[in-house]
Design an enzyme around this catalytic site. Sequence first.
Site, PDB file in Angstrom:
ATOM      1  N   HIS A 130      26.773  35.273  26.540  1.00 34.37           N
ATOM      2  CA  HIS A 130      25.818  34.202  26.843  1.00 34.37           C
ATOM      3  C   HIS A 130      25.841  33.128  25.757  1.00 34.37           C
ATOM      4  O   HIS A 130      25.944  31.926  26.042  1.00 34.37           O
ATOM      5  CB  HIS A 130      24.412  34.812  26.966  1.00 34.37           C
ATOM      6  CG  HIS A 130      23.345  33.837  27.336  1.00 34.37           C
ATOM      7  ND1 HIS A 130      22.731  33.837  28.569  1.00 34.37           N
ATOM      8  CD2 HIS A 130      22.759  32.818  26.629  1.00 34.37           C
ATOM      9  CE1 HIS A 130      21.824  32.871  28.606  1.00 34.37           C
ATOM     10  NE2 HIS A 130      21.825  32.243  27.446  1.00 34.37           N
ATOM     11  N   GLU A 131      25.766  33.565  24.503  1.00 33.12           N
ATOM     12  CA  GLU A 131      25.704  32.602  23.405  1.00 33.12           C
ATOM     13  C   GLU A 131      27.052  31.921  23.164  1.00 33.12           C
ATOM     14  O   GLU A 131      27.098  30.767  22.738  1.00 33.12           O
ATOM     15  CB  GLU A 131      25.207  33.278  22.132  1.00 33.12           C
ATOM     16  CG  GLU A 131      23.831  33.935  22.260  1.00 33.12           C
ATOM     17  CD  GLU A 131      22.764  32.995  22.792  1.00 33.12           C
ATOM     18  OE1 GLU A 131      22.901  31.765  22.652  1.00 33.12           O
ATOM     19  OE2 GLU A 131      21.779  33.493  23.372  1.00 33.12           O
ATOM     20  N   HIS A 134      27.246  28.899  25.293  1.00 31.35           N
ATOM     21  CA  HIS A 134      26.583  27.750  24.651  1.00 31.35           C
ATOM     22  C   HIS A 134      27.486  27.145  23.577  1.00 31.35           C
ATOM     23  O   HIS A 134      27.593  25.923  23.455  1.00 31.35           O
ATOM     24  CB  HIS A 134      25.266  28.202  24.014  1.00 31.35           C
ATOM     25  CG  HIS A 134      24.189  28.538  25.000  1.00 31.35           C
ATOM     26  ND1 HIS A 134      23.933  27.782  26.119  1.00 31.35           N
ATOM     27  CD2 HIS A 134      23.283  29.559  25.022  1.00 31.35           C
ATOM     28  CE1 HIS A 134      22.929  28.306  26.795  1.00 31.35           C
ATOM     29  NE2 HIS A 134      22.517  29.382  26.146  1.00 31.35           N
TER      30      HIS A 134
END
Length: 251
Positions: A130-131, A134
């Site tokens: 997920h990170e 980003h």
Amino acid sequence: MAPEQPPPASPGGAPGEKEKEEDDDFGYGLFPERRRGEGSRPRTFLYRSLFTFHHKCQVMLRIALDTNPYAKLLLDAMKNSGCTVFKDRHFSCEDCDGCVSGGFDSATSQIVLCQNNIHHQSHMNRVVTHELIHAFDHCRAHVDWFNNVKHLACSEIRAANLSGDCSLLNEMTRFKFGLKQHHQTCVRDRAVRSILAVRKVSREMAEKAVDEVFESCFHDHEPFGRVPHSKSDAKYAYRDFQNRGRYYSNL
């Protein structure tokens, strides 16, 4: 910061612009070991000992980076884009507040992993993925994380869509079931919750930002080329990603 697995936001109206500027901490309040622009605090040897959450977090992180096909693909994609990721420089295991699991600190280009809230390897794999999404968005585009809520919304949509956050198995563990367009509903809901966790805006404003960019960002599958609904899908996506350069080099 862009968080993963934020707690549900409290209801309430949107604050005024002046109040927002004074009070909005952009999610840094969820990460007490760092302040905006300061990075993580130095730790003693005892803190890093074998008997802490920190050591367990570091071990699970290494396993995720070495074996998880989602993470491996993203690391290669960032390297190809000129943003090579280094474990010791770009990841930080820290204690966090609430039930937040991680966040991307664009001010320091670091991924924060919440060592007191991540207890299983599968959870670590998903948070890292997920990170990293980003971080990939931060690398490839001029994302205005602090001033443009639509930019934040787009990255949160992509992270929820591509990281496995909304996989059938994860939704079943949350006792959430649905048939028609359930994946889209999950992605939209988690994007809104993530915005509310780090921005002092109303739910209406968060939902509007998500709605305005949803179609384009939901269908932006880079660097996977598809939505990897499972680890097997991610393995195939990683294989295809590795073969992209070979194909073009033979043209």
